[in-house]
Design a protein around this motif. Structure first.
Motif, PDB file in Angstrom:
ATOM      1  N   ASP A  56      -5.006   0.786   6.410  1.00 33.75           N
ATOM      2  CA  ASP A  56      -6.303   0.288   6.868  1.00 33.75           C
ATOM      3  C   ASP A  56      -6.799  -0.846   5.966  1.00 33.75           C
ATOM      4  O   ASP A  56      -7.502  -1.741   6.428  1.00 33.75           O
ATOM      5  CB  ASP A  56      -7.336   1.419   6.908  1.00 33.75           C
ATOM      6  N   GLY A  57      -6.377  -0.860   4.695  1.00 31.13           N
ATOM      7  CA  GLY A  57      -6.715  -1.977   3.820  1.00 31.13           C
ATOM      8  C   GLY A  57      -5.815  -3.159   4.117  1.00 31.13           C
ATOM      9  O   GLY A  57      -6.288  -4.287   4.299  1.00 31.13           O
ATOM     10  N   ASP A  58      -4.526  -2.907   4.187  1.00 28.73           N
ATOM     11  CA  ASP A  58      -3.542  -3.961   4.459  1.00 28.73           C
ATOM     12  C   ASP A  58      -3.865  -4.682   5.770  1.00 28.73           C
ATOM     13  O   ASP A  58      -3.753  -5.903   5.873  1.00 28.73           O
ATOM     14  CB  ASP A  58      -2.150  -3.304   4.517  1.00 28.73           C
ATOM     15  N   THR A  59      -4.289  -3.911   6.776  1.00 27.14           N
ATOM     16  CA  THR A  59      -4.614  -4.500   8.076  1.00 27.14           C
ATOM     17  C   THR A  59      -6.076  -4.925   8.183  1.00 27.14           C
ATOM     18  O   THR A  59      -6.374  -6.034   8.607  1.00 27.14           O
ATOM     19  CB  THR A  59      -4.307  -3.485   9.208  1.00 27.14           C
ATOM     20  N   TYR A 115      -8.260   2.521  -0.010  1.00 27.27           N
ATOM     21  CA  TYR A 115      -7.091   1.859  -0.591  1.00 27.27           C
ATOM     22  C   TYR A 115      -6.402   2.885  -1.495  1.00 27.27           C
ATOM     23  O   TYR A 115      -6.700   2.975  -2.690  1.00 27.27           O
ATOM     24  CB  TYR A 115      -7.516   0.657  -1.447  1.00 27.27           C
ATOM     25  N   GLY A 116      -5.507   3.669  -0.933  1.00 23.41           N
ATOM     26  CA  GLY A 116      -4.869   4.739  -1.709  1.00 23.41           C
ATOM     27  C   GLY A 116      -4.129   4.217  -2.932  1.00 23.41           C
ATOM     28  O   GLY A 116      -4.317   4.719  -4.044  1.00 23.41           O
ATOM     29  N   LEU A 117      -3.326   3.184  -2.740  1.00 24.85           N
ATOM     30  CA  LEU A 117      -2.458   2.704  -3.829  1.00 24.85           C
ATOM     31  C   LEU A 117      -3.236   2.209  -5.035  1.00 24.85           C
ATOM     32  O   LEU A 117      -2.798   2.337  -6.168  1.00 24.85           O
ATOM     33  CB  LEU A 117      -1.519   1.600  -3.323  1.00 24.85           C
ATOM     34  N   GLY A 156       0.857  -1.181   0.000  1.00 28.72           N
ATOM     35  CA  GLY A 156       0.000   0.000   0.000  1.00 28.72           C
ATOM     36  C   GLY A 156       0.889   1.225   0.000  1.00 28.72           C
ATOM     37  O   GLY A 156       2.112   1.108   0.169  1.00 28.72           O
ATOM     38  N   CYS A 157       0.299   2.401  -0.175  1.00 31.83           N
ATOM     39  CA  CYS A 157       1.108   3.634  -0.081  1.00 31.83           C
ATOM     40  C   CYS A 157       1.748   3.686   1.301  1.00 31.83           C
ATOM     41  O   CYS A 157       2.932   3.994   1.449  1.00 31.83           O
ATOM     42  CB  CYS A 157       0.237   4.862  -0.283  1.00 31.83           C
ATOM     43  N   SER A 158       0.946   3.414   2.339  1.00 33.56           N
ATOM     44  CA  SER A 158       1.451   3.419   3.714  1.00 33.56           C
ATOM     45  C   SER A 158       2.619   2.448   3.866  1.00 33.56           C
ATOM     46  O   SER A 158       3.623   2.749   4.518  1.00 33.56           O
ATOM     47  CB  SER A 158       0.321   3.038   4.671  1.00 33.56           C
ATOM     48  N   SER A 159       2.489   1.288   3.255  1.00 37.67           N
ATOM     49  CA  SER A 159       3.517   0.261   3.403  1.00 37.67           C
ATOM     50  C   SER A 159       4.804   0.612   2.665  1.00 37.67           C
ATOM     51  O   SER A 159       5.836  -0.037   2.873  1.00 37.67           O
ATOM     52  CB  SER A 159       2.975  -1.091   2.931  1.00 37.67           C
TER      53      SER A 159
HETATM   54  C1  LIG Z   1      -2.715 -10.199  -2.713  1.00 39.58           C
HETATM   55  C2  LIG Z   1      -2.994  -8.799  -3.168  1.00 39.58           C
HETATM   56  N1  LIG Z   1      -4.257  -8.378  -3.310  1.00 39.58           N
HETATM   57  C3  LIG Z   1      -4.516  -7.108  -3.707  1.00 39.58           C
HETATM   58  C4  LIG Z   1      -3.485  -6.261  -3.984  1.00 39.58           C
HETATM   59  C5  LIG Z   1      -3.798  -4.869  -4.463  1.00 39.58           C
HETATM   60  N2  LIG Z   1      -3.572  -3.843  -3.444  1.00 39.58           N
HETATM   61  C6  LIG Z   1      -2.386  -3.238  -3.325  1.00 39.58           C
HETATM   62  S1  LIG Z   1      -2.363  -2.107  -2.091  1.00 39.58           S
HETATM   63  C7  LIG Z   1      -3.999  -2.439  -1.727  1.00 39.58           C
HETATM   64  C8  LIG Z   1      -4.734  -1.694  -0.639  1.00 39.58           C
HETATM   65  C9  LIG Z   1      -3.920  -0.663   0.051  1.00 39.58           C
HETATM   66  O1  LIG Z   1      -4.706   0.036   0.976  1.00 39.58           O
HETATM   67  P1  LIG Z   1      -4.143   0.451   2.379  1.00 39.58           P
HETATM   68  O2  LIG Z   1      -3.531  -0.711   3.054  1.00 39.58           O
HETATM   69  O3  LIG Z   1      -5.232   1.145   3.104  1.00 39.58           O
HETATM   70  O4  LIG Z   1      -2.932   1.434   2.024  1.00 39.58           O
HETATM   71  P2  LIG Z   1      -2.950   2.944   1.474  1.00 39.58           P
HETATM   72  O5  LIG Z   1      -2.513   2.811   0.044  1.00 39.58           O
HETATM   73  O6  LIG Z   1      -4.322   3.502   1.619  1.00 39.58           O
HETATM   74  O7  LIG Z   1      -1.940   3.641   2.320  1.00 39.58           O
HETATM   75  C10 LIG Z   1      -4.520  -3.421  -2.539  1.00 39.58           C
HETATM   76  C11 LIG Z   1      -5.915  -3.925  -2.481  1.00 39.58           C
HETATM   77  C12 LIG Z   1      -2.153  -6.733  -3.810  1.00 39.58           C
HETATM   78  N3  LIG Z   1      -1.089  -5.940  -4.004  1.00 39.58           N
HETATM   79  N4  LIG Z   1      -1.926  -7.985  -3.398  1.00 39.58           N
END
Ligand SMILES: Cc1ncc(C[n+]2csc(CCOP(=O)(O)OP(=O)(O)O)c2C)c(N)n1
Ligand code: SF4
Ligand SMILES: [Mg+2]
Length: 349
Positions: free
Chosen positions: A110-113, A141-143, A65-68
């Motif tokens: 918040d998506g990752d967790t 899910y920002g990314l 994710g962007c956060s990650s």
């Molecule tokens: C197994 C798998 N499923 C789906 C994805 C697509 N994906 C990448 S990041 C993400 C969600 C990120 O959301 P969040 O954790 O809230 O991070 P943010 O970008 O908002 O900081 C998803 C669904 C992936 N990379 N790997």
């Protein structure tokens, strides 16, 4: 870390181990300007500098994710592991068990967790694995271009008008229920509060679950969102096609314990932050759960150290391991000699 190569310039501020803030920085952020996640990376840099932590004993972990991506932007001299989406807790658990001398800090979204990683999150919390687990919570899910996440509040809307009619997962309430021993919530723009929570987190043994509301300026910018800024761009532009990323001033807040701070976001929407009273007792689990439920009922976020249980043994303590970290045990200690193996084989004949 090699102190000889980082010796401070005369008159520059150094910490208790003689290092300048520069020694705690990471690479240049590739996230959008104004993203709340960038402010959190800055606070992490400051906290580790101010606490005088040896960056060589820190492991940074994340999912996807962007956060990650954030661990790339702080503590460049530390170890790092960017895990698969939602799988950071199991990697972190392995690292903590293998080398208990490491200080682990994980950054998730918040998506990752809350979505793909919720099962792993549950078991990390109940094991009280010693680590700082940060959720950079933007409600989307920002990314992957802004879909609603499980922490989006009921009534939040996507730009195309889709309304979220599912109740939000409160990751702090869940963490307390499951057994995390340090649970806190803040807002990325509250520099003082985020910094002091991080400094306390560095000193804690056990799971620190730190939920930081961190606006996504690029996708979660619609009226009605409770975790967002918007940015000014052509409203006809379809969601997902970003032709430019405008600069925003970071929103910063500074408010007193016991008061409610209304934060006006760039799009005119608001978040309501209620800082816990100075005499709030964070060791009372039932009260902590009541405070979270009450804040949610009012449409506010309770901020501060919500719950702490300093005496709860962490996972490694429960495993009753030898004193020396498993990762540095010499081969003779971990591999039985040939004679012992032969004796076992003989006994089975
Ligand atoms: C197994 C798998 N499923 C789906 C994805 C697509 N994906 C990448 S990041 C993400 C969600 C990120 O959301 P969040 O954790 O809230 O991070 P943010 O970008 O908002 O900081 C998803 C669904 C992936 N990379 N790997
Ligand atoms: S898309 Fe959103 S969460 Fe991702 S870097 Fe940009 S502002 Fe941050
Ligand atoms: Mg998110």
């Amino acid at each position: 870390m090699d102190k000889a190569t980082t010796s401070p310039a005369p008159g520059r501020k150094v910490n208790r181990i003689g290092l300048e803030m520069q020694a705690y920085r990471g690479g240049k952020s590739t996230l959008c300007a104004g993203c709340g996640h960038n402010a959190i990376s800055e606070r992490i840099t400051e906290a580790f500098f101010e606490m005088g932590v040896d960056a060589g004993r820190v492991i940074k972990l994340s999912g996807i994710g962007c956060s990650s991506k954030s661990p790339a932007y702080f503590l460049g001299a530390s170890h790092g592991f960017n895990a698969v989406h939602g799988r950071m807790p199991s990697v972190a658990t392995g690292a903590a068990v293998a080398n208990k001398s490491l200080l682990a800090i994980g950054v998730s979204g918040d998506g990752d967790t809350g979505a793909i990683g919720i099962g792993q999150f549950v078991h990390l919390m109940r094991r009280n694995v010693s680590m700082i687990y940060i959720v950079e919570n933007n409600g989307c899910y920002g990314l992957t271009k802004g879909q609603l996440s499980p922490t989006a509040d009921v009534g939040s809307t996507l730009k195309n008008g889709v309304v979220n009619d599912l109740p939000a997962v409160d990751l702090c309430a869940l963490a307390i229920e499951l057994g995390a021993s340090f649970v806190a919530r803040s807002f990325s723009g509250d520099k003082k509060q985020v910094l002091s929570l991080l400094k306390a987190a560095i000193s804690h043994r056990g799971t620190v679950m730190l939920d930081i509301i961190s606006p996504c300026v690029t996708f979660n910018d619609h009226e009605g969102s409770t975790k967002s800024y918007s940015y000014v761009k052509d409203h006809d532009e379809p969601l997902g096609e970003i032709s430019f990323v405008p600069f925003f001033d970071d929103i910063s807040v500074d408010y007193e314990p016991g008061t409610v701070q209304t934060v006006q976001l760039h799009d005119g929407s608001k978040v309501y932050l209620r800082k816990l009273e100075l005499d709030y007792d964070p060791t009372d689990k039932v009260e902590a759960q009541r405070v979270l439920a009450e804040a949610a009922r009012r449409g506010e976020f309770a901020t501060g150290l919500i719950y702490v249980e300093p005496e709860r043994p962490d996972f490694v303590a429960l495993l009753n391991l030898v004193d020396e970290p498993l990762a540095t045990l010499p081969t003779e200690s971990v591999r039985p000699p040939r004679s012992v193996l032969d004796a076992i084989i003989d006994s089975l004949r």
